[in-house]
Design an enzyme around this catalytic site. Sequence first.
Site, PDB file in Angstrom:
ATOM      1  N   ASN A 172       2.536  14.282   2.901  1.00 12.70           N
ATOM      2  CA  ASN A 172       2.480  15.366   1.922  1.00 12.70           C
ATOM      3  C   ASN A 172       1.131  15.300   1.222  1.00 12.70           C
ATOM      4  O   ASN A 172       0.748  14.241   0.718  1.00 12.70           O
ATOM      5  CB  ASN A 172       3.607  15.226   0.899  1.00 12.70           C
ATOM      6  CG  ASN A 172       4.977  15.337   1.547  1.00 12.70           C
ATOM      7  OD1 ASN A 172       5.152  16.096   2.497  1.00 12.70           O
ATOM      8  ND2 ASN A 172       5.933  14.574   1.061  1.00 12.70           N
TER       9      ASN A 172
ATOM     10  N   HIS B  78      -0.022   8.122   1.642  1.00 16.64           N
ATOM     11  CA  HIS B  78       1.010   7.402   2.385  1.00 16.64           C
ATOM     12  C   HIS B  78       1.560   8.288   3.497  1.00 16.64           C
ATOM     13  O   HIS B  78       1.627   9.500   3.364  1.00 16.64           O
ATOM     14  CB  HIS B  78       2.152   6.948   1.458  1.00 16.64           C
ATOM     15  CG  HIS B  78       2.706   8.048   0.607  1.00 16.64           C
ATOM     16  ND1 HIS B  78       2.073   8.494  -0.537  1.00 16.64           N
ATOM     17  CD2 HIS B  78       3.814   8.808   0.739  1.00 16.64           C
ATOM     18  CE1 HIS B  78       2.783   9.469  -1.084  1.00 16.64           C
ATOM     19  NE2 HIS B  78       3.843   9.689  -0.321  1.00 16.64           N
TER      20      HIS B  78
ATOM     21  N   HIS C  96      -7.165   2.513  -2.626  1.00 12.00           N
ATOM     22  CA  HIS C  96      -6.598   3.707  -3.260  1.00 12.00           C
ATOM     23  C   HIS C  96      -7.342   4.980  -2.854  1.00 12.00           C
ATOM     24  O   HIS C  96      -8.534   5.123  -3.109  1.00 12.00           O
ATOM     25  CB  HIS C  96      -6.645   3.573  -4.786  1.00 12.00           C
ATOM     26  CG  HIS C  96      -6.073   4.755  -5.499  1.00 12.00           C
ATOM     27  ND1 HIS C  96      -4.718   4.879  -5.760  1.00 12.00           N
ATOM     28  CD2 HIS C  96      -6.653   5.881  -5.970  1.00 12.00           C
ATOM     29  CE1 HIS C  96      -4.509   6.027  -6.383  1.00 12.00           C
ATOM     30  NE2 HIS C  96      -5.666   6.661  -6.519  1.00 12.00           N
TER      31      HIS C  96
ATOM     32  N   HIS D 181       4.907   8.933   5.616  1.00 14.92           N
ATOM     33  CA  HIS D 181       6.344   8.673   5.704  1.00 14.92           C
ATOM     34  C   HIS D 181       6.719   8.464   7.167  1.00 14.92           C
ATOM     35  O   HIS D 181       6.250   9.194   8.044  1.00 14.92           O
ATOM     36  CB  HIS D 181       7.142   9.881   5.209  1.00 14.92           C
ATOM     37  CG  HIS D 181       6.981  10.197   3.755  1.00 14.92           C
ATOM     38  ND1 HIS D 181       7.931   9.841   2.820  1.00 14.92           N
ATOM     39  CD2 HIS D 181       6.006  10.852   3.078  1.00 14.92           C
ATOM     40  CE1 HIS D 181       7.534  10.278   1.619  1.00 14.92           C
ATOM     41  NE2 HIS D 181       6.375  10.894   1.751  1.00 14.92           N
TER      42      HIS D 181
ATOM     43  N   CYS E  84      -1.590   3.457 -10.823  1.00 13.49           N
ATOM     44  CA  CYS E  84      -0.983   3.910  -9.558  1.00 13.49           C
ATOM     45  C   CYS E  84       0.126   2.938  -9.147  1.00 13.49           C
ATOM     46  O   CYS E  84      -0.110   1.742  -8.959  1.00 13.49           O
ATOM     47  CB  CYS E  84      -2.048   3.987  -8.468  1.00 13.49           C
ATOM     48  SG  CYS E  84      -1.365   4.300  -6.828  1.00 13.49           S
TER      49      CYS E  84
HETATM   50  P1  AMP Z   1       5.570  11.945  -1.687  1.00 16.51           P
HETATM   51  O1  AMP Z   1       6.485  13.027  -2.189  1.00 16.51           O
HETATM   52  O2  AMP Z   1       5.064  12.210  -0.301  1.00 16.51           O
HETATM   53  O3  AMP Z   1       4.471  11.628  -2.676  1.00 16.51           O
HETATM   54  O4  AMP Z   1       6.473  10.666  -1.530  1.00 16.51           O
HETATM   55  C1  AMP Z   1       6.569   9.671  -2.484  1.00 16.51           C
HETATM   56  C2  AMP Z   1       7.659   8.744  -2.015  1.00 16.51           C
HETATM   57  O5  AMP Z   1       7.499   7.520  -2.701  1.00 16.51           O
HETATM   58  C3  AMP Z   1       9.080   9.242  -2.296  1.00 16.51           C
HETATM   59  O6  AMP Z   1       9.809   9.312  -1.072  1.00 16.51           O
HETATM   60  C4  AMP Z   1       9.643   8.187  -3.248  1.00 16.51           C
HETATM   61  O7  AMP Z   1      11.009   7.919  -3.017  1.00 16.51           O
HETATM   62  C5  AMP Z   1       8.763   6.984  -2.935  1.00 16.51           C
HETATM   63  N1  AMP Z   1       8.622   6.025  -4.027  1.00 16.51           N
HETATM   64  C6  AMP Z   1       8.343   6.276  -5.333  1.00 16.51           C
HETATM   65  N2  AMP Z   1       8.262   5.133  -6.034  1.00 16.51           N
HETATM   66  C7  AMP Z   1       8.490   4.127  -5.148  1.00 16.51           C
HETATM   67  C8  AMP Z   1       8.540   2.710  -5.246  1.00 16.51           C
HETATM   68  N3  AMP Z   1       8.366   2.080  -6.405  1.00 16.51           N
HETATM   69  N4  AMP Z   1       8.801   1.991  -4.132  1.00 16.51           N
HETATM   70  C9  AMP Z   1       9.006   2.608  -2.957  1.00 16.51           C
HETATM   71  N5  AMP Z   1       8.952   3.942  -2.788  1.00 16.51           N
HETATM   72  C10 AMP Z   1       8.707   4.691  -3.868  1.00 16.51           C
HETATM   73 ZN    ZN Z   2      -3.129   3.593  -5.545  1.00 16.37          ZN
END
Ligand code: AMP
Ligand code: ZN
Length: 104
Positions: free
Chosen positions: A84, A97, A47, A99, A5
Amino acid sequence: MSEDCIFCKIIRGDFGTEFVYETENTVVFNDINPKAPVHMLVCPKKHYPSLNEVVDKELLGELLQTVQKVTKKIGLKSYRTQINTGKEAGQEVFHLHVHILGQK
Ligand code: AMP
Ligand code: ZN
């Protein structure tokens, strides 16, 4: 901790990612591909693949309290939050997470 992850690795400090804010059970870091001038992600340190797996009411409260605290810290009074849940809803990273999206 889930071995494959990306957010668990970030939380573990593997990439030296700066945390904008941190509480006992949550961390906040900037989204790598921001969709707004301010785009942060609030994650539980533990996690959980998505919101669907969390039964811990205290943790759910702490996640939203972290939203309040980090936005206050950076002086962001107006913002949007988004969670999401599931691939069809656009979830790409399967570590829960929240946003936070705003203008600065
Ligand atoms: P979701 O579509 O809700 O799963 O959002 C995932 C988010 O994680 C997206 O906005 C990506 O730009 C962000 N993301 C993916 N990899 C990383 C990373 N290494 N560091 C920071 N954000 C990330
Ligand atoms: Zn995780």
